[in-house]
Enzyme design. Structure first.
Site, PDB file in Angstrom:
ATOM      1  N   SER A   1      26.720   2.288 -15.620  1.00  0.00           N
ATOM      2  CA  SER A   1      27.998   1.686 -16.012  1.00  0.00           C
ATOM      3  C   SER A   1      29.057   1.992 -14.967  1.00  0.00           C
ATOM      4  CB  SER A   1      28.458   2.234 -17.364  1.00  0.00           C
ATOM      5  OG  SER A   1      29.019   3.538 -17.210  1.00  0.00           O
ATOM      6  N   ASP A   2      30.010   1.066 -14.808  1.00  0.00           N
ATOM      7  CA  ASP A   2      31.207   1.446 -14.084  1.00  0.00           C
ATOM      8  C   ASP A   2      31.886   2.547 -14.889  1.00  0.00           C
ATOM      9  OD1 ASP A   2      33.217   1.518 -12.206  1.00  0.00           O
ATOM     10  OD2 ASP A   2      33.532  -0.643 -12.195  1.00  0.00           O
ATOM     11  N   TRP A   3      32.762   3.294 -14.226  1.00  0.00           N
ATOM     12  CA  TRP A   3      33.353   4.465 -14.861  1.00  0.00           C
ATOM     13  C   TRP A   3      34.290   4.024 -15.988  1.00  0.00           C
ATOM     14  CZ3 TRP A   3      29.890   5.352 -11.657  1.00  0.00           C
ATOM     15  CH2 TRP A   3      29.511   6.627 -11.254  1.00  0.00           C
TER      16      TRP A   3
ATOM     17  N   ALA B   1      33.222   2.031 -18.580  1.00  0.00           N
ATOM     18  CA  ALA B   1      32.937   0.640 -18.924  1.00  0.00           C
ATOM     19  C   ALA B   1      32.027   0.500 -20.142  1.00  0.00           C
ATOM     20  CB  ALA B   1      32.301  -0.068 -17.732  1.00  0.00           C
TER      21      ALA B   1
ATOM     22  N   GLY C   1      27.078  -2.068 -14.015  1.00  0.00           N
ATOM     23  CA  GLY C   1      27.661  -2.982 -14.992  1.00  0.00           C
ATOM     24  C   GLY C   1      29.169  -2.990 -14.873  1.00  0.00           C
TER      25      GLY C   1
END
Length: 747
Positions: free
Chosen positions: A276-278, A280, A243
């Site tokens: 999730s992106d880090w 996010a 994401g």
């Protein structure tokens, strides 16, 4: 091993490339190539076993699966045999090992990896077989490091030439993107490693990427920004999705039910996990119920304070989130582990290999097909070494390594061949090399800097040339038979978290190029970069221009083999090179970089679609790239004249090599429809095929176009619709160089 591979003779390199050419000659149907790459669907066979395991878990153990417990893992449950999910960055190769609780490297001797060409270079091959080679090779390296998830590929549409991650992303075209992404993902996952496709979705700028709310109409979303994600899920069967940071129509992508549930799972049938992106994730209940499964990298003092950690435990105990909801996400994590053979029957799980000669050859093969000959009006290339006494090699990029740098993930490698090193190894010993650095890649601190703003990582470039260095470069050019200028950018200048401010060549390079060319008209200009730049003056003043990329461990060898003619260049631009930034659609519509919101006002007219539809001349068009030979197209025809909705159109054309060298050409098929009831681009890429043709020979090329590929997205009916009528297929070797046309009728 490094020296051994560097010193491979030109003849051996040529044999290696020739084998690749012979293989591609046998496969002339693009549809046949595409059909080879079908991913293995995620299996449900362990669901009952997974249900039993989850029933034995405490609430705390289940929640531990759903959030980061170190920088790149979640928390396993040892007494139940549940391992951590081990992830690794991988856009350019497998990132070095870090401390569990920080970004500090461990400085091991066992985590050196192969540096692969960046996404721009892979895309410039226009070769799905190279994409599969890339995925398989990097997947083997991930398994050698015992990783479960590779955080790649990244393939967001290139909407602006200024994008900080243009070098890493793929192309400006959804068809080319999906044609390369599918074999890449299949190759990775053949190694029992999950590809994590990213960044889902509409993450097309670094400026304010963590907060910007992207707005676009539904047709644009479906036709431009989702096709590659769709095919990566439905054809390659990607096991994980990342994401993105940004918002989409109000909701952050990691808490966006329309994107994560309605489209990804309900429409596309995705069974894997959403990571999730880090940093996010911005909520607990909303993000979890929207469809995010694993929260990573949230900027909190400890992992226990992540939104899916103690806050989730509290919300379940308070009755705000059901335990059944937690179970659903925990089961998805376990399904991933079973499908990767990290749990259950582990026999036969791939072991992998890393930093091997075979992988360096993979990197070489990709790089050698990606290099683009932009101009060769005086036929300086291929370089004739007969009677050559001296060569000036000028520019910092001639001796600079690019595996590391910038804000994003790099690769720790022992093996990166620079152009200067390759020239020293491959030029005859009688040739004197006069090297001059020419310019410094200097930055100075900015007084003000906001993370994610349009900056160069709190730095701005120093664009003044050092007079002494300039004089040394000019002197080297004057006393040499020919000059090779290796200039461009680097991975500190083109970097994640920062978009560029303009197209200007950095570090005073334009003045250097002009001065060297004036001193020696026999100057070959080589750009090492991943994004478009203002090359108007270079195009005007220079006869010979080559485009290279951040092209991996074998970049120097591949480049020099092209310069010497051991490899005939066959790379094609995966994006449009504009004359002015104002000509690019996001800038022509004054809709970049936006502010709190970013409306994609250009709609479906992204990249070449805009240039061709609006009759705006680019400096170099999409799909452009020259060769040391010439090709003619003839006898273009289709297998029928009329087709129905479920048919596949077969377009054939004869490609003749009319020059004196064997070479590869990319036959590109663009579809056009006049008198449409809906807005359409002047032409859209709907097929391509890279084919090897020997000098003086012809090759019959077939490109298959399913009629359904001609559909547009009907917003009212929420369906893909093929409009009946006449379609014209334009066949060429760029979006602007059309050599043949055929028309068909769709009933």
């Amino acid at each position: 091993m490094k020296n051994k591979f560097l010193c491979l003779s030109a003849a051996m390199m040529l044999v290696m490339v020739s084998c690749k050419e012979d293989k591609s000659t046998d496969s002339t149907e693009s549809g046949a190539i595409a059909a080879k790459y079908e991913g293995t669907p995620m299996s449900d066979e362990w669901d009952a076993e997974i249900d039993g395991i989850v029933s034995k878990m405490t609430l705390e153990e289940k929640i531990g699966l759903l959030h980061g417990y170190s920088m790149f893992t979640n928390e396993g449950v040892e007494h139940l045999g549940i391992p951590e999910v081990h992830m690794a960055d991988g856009p350019l190769g497998i990132r070095e090992e870090l401390e569990r609780m920080s970004w500090a490297p461990l400085h091991l001797e066992t985590d050196y990896a192969t540096y692969y060409p960046a996404g721009g270079g892979l895309s410039a091959t226009w070769n799905p077989e190279m994409a599969h080679t890339f995925g398989k090779s990097i997947g083997e390296e991930a398994r050698a490091r015992e990783k479960d998830v590779l955080l790649a590929p990244a393939f967001n549409i290139i909407r602006t030439p200024l994008g900080g991650r243009t070098f890493e992303y793929m192309t400006e075209d959804p068809f080319l993107n999906k044609s390369l992404v599918v074999p890449y993902v299949v190759g990775v996952q053949e190694n029992n490693v999950a590809a994590c496709i990213k960044h889902y979705a509409a993450n097309n700028q670094e400026t304010n990427r963590g907060t910007v709310d992207v707005l676009m109409d539904e047709r644009t979303l479906r036709e431009i920004y989702l096709p590659a994600f769709h095919d990566a899920v439905t054809k390659a069967n990607a096991y994980s999705v990342m994401g993105a940071y940004n918002r989409f129509r109000g909701d952050y992508l990691c808490e966006n039910p329309y994107m994560l549930q309605n489209i990804l799972r309900d429409e596309w049938g995705f069974k894997g996990i959403v990571i999730s992106d880090w940093d996010a994730v911005h909520s607990t209940k909303k993000a979890l119920e929207a469809g995010t499964d694993l929260e990573m990298g949230t900027n909190k003092p400890s992992f226990e304070e992540f939104y899916f950690a103690k806050p989730l435990l509290a919300e379940v105990k308070a009755g705000k989130v059901s335990e059944a909801e937690v179970d659903k996400h925990a089961k998805r994590i376990l399904k991933l582990l079973y499908n990767l053979k990290a749990m259950g029957k582990k026999e036969g799980r791939a072991k992998g290999s890393i930093a091997t000669e075979a992988h360096f050859k993979d990197a070489y093969s990709i790089a050698s097909e990606s290099i683009i000959l932009l101009k060769n009006s005086e036929s300086l290339l291929p370089l004739n070494t007969n009677g050559l006494k001296s060569v000036a090699v000028i520019g910092a990029n001639a001796d600079k390594k690019h595996a590391q740098g910038g804000f994003g993930a790099g690769v720790k490698t022992k093996h990166e061949i620079t152009p200067l090193a390759a020239l020293k190894a491959k030029l005859p010993k009688s040739v004197t090399i006069n090297y001059a650095e020419g310019y410094k890649t200097e930055f100075k601190p900015k007084k003000e800097m906001k993370f994610g703003d349009v900056t160069q990582e709190a730095k701005e470039t120093v664009n003044d040339l050092d007079p002494k260095m300039l004089a040394e470069a000019v002197e080297a050019a004057k006393k040499s038979d020919v000059a090779i200028l290796v200039v461009g950018a680097n991975r500190d200048y083109e970097t994640e978290a920062s978009d560029r401010t303009d197209l200007t060549l950095p570090f005073g390079q334009q003045a250097l190029i002009s001065a060297v060319t004036k001193a020696n008209p026999k100057t070959i200009v080589v750009f090492v970069a991943g994004s478009p730049y203002d090359l108007n003056q270079v195009e005007k003043e220079n006869s010979t221009i080559v485009w290279n990329w951040y092209n991996g461990s074998e970049s120097g060898n591949a480049l020099v083999d092209v310069l010497l003619g051991n490899v005939n260049p066959s790379g094609k631009l995966p994006w449009t090179m504009p004359k002015r930034i104002e000509d690019s659609p996001a800038h022509a519509t004054k809709s970049f970089p936006g502010g709190a919101t970013e409306e994609y006002k250009e709609g479906i007219l992204v990249g070449y679609r805009w240039f061709d539809t609006k009759n705006v001349a680019p400096l170099y068009p999409f799909g452009y790239g020259l060769s040391y030979t010439t090709f003619d197209f003839a006898n273009a025809k289709t297998d029928k004249k009329e087709y129905g909705n479920d048919d596949t159109i077969k377009v054939t054309v004869e490609v003749k090599n009319t020059g004196k060298k064997d070479g590869k050409e990319v036959v590109q098929l663009y579809a056009s429809k006049a008198e449409s009831k809906v807005q359409r681009a002047a032409k859209e890429l709907k097929g391509f095929n890279k084919v090897a043709v020997k000098s003086g020979s012809s090759q019959k090329v077939t490109i298959e176009v399913p009629v359904k590929e001609l559909a547009y997205y009907n917003v009212a009916s929420k369906k893909w619709v093929v409009e009946p009528g006449t379609y014209t297929f334009k066949l060429g070797n760029s979006s602007r160089d059309i050599k043949a046309e055929v028309s068909v009728t769709v009933k």
